[in-house]
Scaffold this active site. Structure first.
Site, PDB file in Angstrom:
ATOM      1  CD  GLU A  92      -2.650  -1.155   2.589  1.00 31.50           C
ATOM      2  OE1 GLU A  92      -2.633  -0.151   3.329  1.00 31.50           O
ATOM      3  OE2 GLU A  92      -3.317  -2.173   2.817  1.00 31.50           O
ATOM      4  CB  CYS A 112       4.787  -6.113   9.032  1.00 32.97           C
ATOM      5  SG  CYS A 112       5.753  -5.372  10.370  1.00 32.97           S
ATOM      6  CB  CYS A 119      -0.591  -3.352  13.293  1.00 33.70           C
ATOM      7  SG  CYS A 119      -0.060  -2.878  11.640  1.00 33.70           S
ATOM      8  CD  GLU A 175      10.617  -1.358  12.074  1.00 33.73           C
ATOM      9  OE1 GLU A 175       9.537  -0.972  12.548  1.00 33.73           O
ATOM     10  OE2 GLU A 175      11.613  -0.615  11.979  1.00 33.73           O
ATOM     11  CG  LEU A 228       6.725   4.907  23.548  1.00 32.55           C
ATOM     12  CD1 LEU A 228       8.180   4.572  23.285  1.00 32.55           C
ATOM     13  CD2 LEU A 228       6.632   6.157  24.423  1.00 32.55           C
ATOM     14  CG  HIS A 229       1.919   2.262  19.862  1.00 32.49           C
ATOM     15  ND1 HIS A 229       1.569   3.507  19.382  1.00 32.49           N
ATOM     16  CD2 HIS A 229       2.363   1.563  18.779  1.00 32.49           C
ATOM     17  CE1 HIS A 229       1.798   3.544  18.072  1.00 32.49           C
ATOM     18  NE2 HIS A 229       2.271   2.396  17.691  1.00 32.49           N
ATOM     19  CG  ASN A 312      -7.705   4.324  11.146  1.00 32.04           C
ATOM     20  OD1 ASN A 312      -8.796   4.867  11.110  1.00 32.04           O
ATOM     21  ND2 ASN A 312      -6.615   4.831  10.615  1.00 32.04           N
ATOM     22  CB  CYS A 355      -0.636  -0.135   9.020  1.00 33.06           C
ATOM     23  SG  CYS A 355       0.257   1.261   9.511  1.00 33.06           S
TER      24      CYS A 355
HETATM   25  N1  SAH Z   1       6.781  -0.496  11.437  1.00 23.91           N
HETATM   26  C1  SAH Z   1       6.850   0.914  11.544  1.00 23.91           C
HETATM   27  C2  SAH Z   1       6.119   1.675  10.465  1.00 23.91           C
HETATM   28  C3  SAH Z   1       4.750   1.179  10.067  1.00 23.91           C
HETATM   29  S1  SAH Z   1       3.429   1.451  11.157  1.00 23.91           S
HETATM   30  C4  SAH Z   1       6.386   1.356  12.932  1.00 23.91           C
HETATM   31  O1  SAH Z   1       6.001   0.520  13.715  1.00 23.91           O
HETATM   32  O2  SAH Z   1       6.479   2.537  13.241  1.00 23.91           O
HETATM   33  C5  SAH Z   1       3.048   3.155  11.097  1.00 23.91           C
HETATM   34  C6  SAH Z   1       2.265   3.651  12.313  1.00 23.91           C
HETATM   35  O3  SAH Z   1       0.879   3.274  12.246  1.00 23.91           O
HETATM   36  C7  SAH Z   1       2.811   3.056  13.591  1.00 23.91           C
HETATM   37  O4  SAH Z   1       2.878   4.000  14.610  1.00 23.91           O
HETATM   38  C8  SAH Z   1       1.761   1.992  13.883  1.00 23.91           C
HETATM   39  O5  SAH Z   1       1.855   1.611  15.188  1.00 23.91           O
HETATM   40  C9  SAH Z   1       0.490   2.700  13.466  1.00 23.91           C
HETATM   41  N2  SAH Z   1      -0.674   1.817  13.293  1.00 23.91           N
HETATM   42  C10 SAH Z   1      -0.694   0.513  12.975  1.00 23.91           C
HETATM   43  N3  SAH Z   1      -1.953   0.036  12.962  1.00 23.91           N
HETATM   44  C11 SAH Z   1      -2.759   1.077  13.280  1.00 23.91           C
HETATM   45  C12 SAH Z   1      -4.184   1.224  13.451  1.00 23.91           C
HETATM   46  N4  SAH Z   1      -5.008   0.209  13.277  1.00 23.91           N
HETATM   47  N5  SAH Z   1      -4.661   2.451  13.791  1.00 23.91           N
HETATM   48  C13 SAH Z   1      -3.826   3.502  13.949  1.00 23.91           C
HETATM   49  N6  SAH Z   1      -2.496   3.420  13.810  1.00 23.91           N
HETATM   50  C14 SAH Z   1      -1.955   2.226  13.471  1.00 23.91           C
END
Ligand code: SAH
Length: 368
Positions: A92, A112, A119, A175, A228-229, A312, A355
């Protein structure tokens, strides 16, 4: 017969390909110009004779990515592309038109391996790393969407709706720091050939510490974003398996070190996750007031911007979106503690722009 992807050839190779077809050499130059503008196929190459265009379509392709689907958000600000690679893997790529420019969110891998619990990208596992050309071609797809066959210098005095890609975020599927050398190669090229400055480039990682150190050695003053989350290790390990390998303090130390070395503000991404209890009521998962205080403690004294991201929703994932009020309550605590923070506008939520959602949906349909 597999078709030759002309974008993957060097200029002398394109010349040989064209002269082997019995064509004059100057055609190779014309074709390369179209390729560098992101021409999706040969039919758009209007300065080539029609029979040559037809012949080329039979034996060659332009770019190493093909548009399978294109979705436009209802506000027309976001376009999402589902792209197919030449081995039929899908990725994507998202074009976001913003007030500060046109930003492209690029995928770095097909699938990934990171296994983050919220995700969609990781649900089908990792297929493979993307090549430099496959990442660069994503930018060209967006460029073609913005500009089509119009040339840049048609608007020498600046089109208010600038039709250049100005920003790159490596934040799509995959990643990037598992594919660091190709990502670096791609960005070096985007900087050189498309004139995209380092300050307008962001790499987002879930926290691969040796990869952050590799970026540090590379030495370009790009922006780093850390997904970070969670502000404590036990919670983070539950939703991000990578945290079992590199703990929060190791990730943050490497990231602070990067941002201080390059004098850039560090971006922290923090998805706000809820969960449902047995009565179907949503409760706060990683975004309670206590966690807001803990997050503030980690950030205090550092040059950071905390991006709060409303989750999302992904059907396959066992989380729930939280209310707008709850988002603001979390943010207010950060603000009270003097931490820079903003709420990320949901871009293209109506077209599955989180994502991996589109790729997942398409793969599932294919299986039915
Ligand atoms: N692997 C890398 C880049 C891809 S993810 C990373 O982890 O940063 C890009 C961002 O989207 C990350 O912060 C990820 O945690 C977030 N993300 C993944 N799924 C998501 C969702 N369902 N809703 C909102 N953000 C999401």
């Amino acid at each position: 017969m597999t078709k030759t992807i002309l974008f993957n050839l060097t200029q002398p190779e394109i010349e040989k390909f064209i002269t082997d077809m019995g064509q004059p050499r100057f055609r190779a130059k014309q074709i390369s110009e179209w390729l560098n503008r992101g021409a999706p196929d040969f039919s758009v190459m209007k300065n080539l004779p029609e029979d040559l265009r037809n012949k080329l379509s039979e034996i060659a392709e332009t770019l190493p990515v093909k548009i399978v689907k294109k979705l436009e958000s209802s506000d027309n600000q976001t376009t999402k592309f589902l792209l197919e690679l030449n081995d039929f893997e899908q990725i994507e790529c998202v074009l976001m038109r913003t007030t500060y420019g046109n930003s492209v969110c690029v995928s770095s891998q097909a699938g990934c391996a990171m296994g983050c619990k919220f995700c969609a990208s990781t649900l089908l596992g990792l297929k493979r790393n993307l090549t430099i050309n496959e990442m660069f071609a994503q930018i060209l797809v967006a460029q073609w969407e913005l500009r089509g066959d119009r040339l840049k210098d048609i608007h020498p005095n600046g089109d208010p709706n600038n039709n250049d890609v100005s920003h790159i975020v490596v934040m799509g599927t995959g990643e990037p720091l598992q594919n660091t050398q190709n990502v670096i190669g791609f960005l070096e090229r985007a900087n050189k050939e498309l004139n995209i400055s380092w300050r307008r480039i962001t790499i987002s990682t879930c926290g691969i510490v040796p990869g952050i150190e590799e970026l540090n050695q590379w030495g370009r003053p790009i922006n780093l974003a850390i997904s970070l989350h969670a502000p404590v290790d036990d919670l983070r390990s539950q939703i991000m398996p990578i945290n079992n390998k590199w703990k929060l303090n190791e990730v943050l130390n490497a990231a602070f070190n990067f941002s201080e070395t390059h004098n850039r503000q560090l971006m922290i991404e923090y998805i706000l996750l809820g969960k449902k209890d047995e009565n179907g009521e949503t409760y706060l998962y990683n975004c309670t007031p206590e966690y807001a205080e803990k997050l503030s403690d980690l950030m205090r004294g550092h040059n950071v911007m905390v991006n709060l991201i409303p989750w999302n929703s992904v059907d396959e994932r066992d989380f729930a979106s939280i209310s707008g009020n709850a988002v603001h309550r979390f943010q207010d605590i950060l603000i009270k503690n003097g931490i820079h923070t903003r709420i990320r506008r949901e871009r293209g939520a109506d077209i599955g722009s989180a994502c991996g959602q589109l790729r997942l949906k398409n793969a599932k349909n294919a299986n039915i």
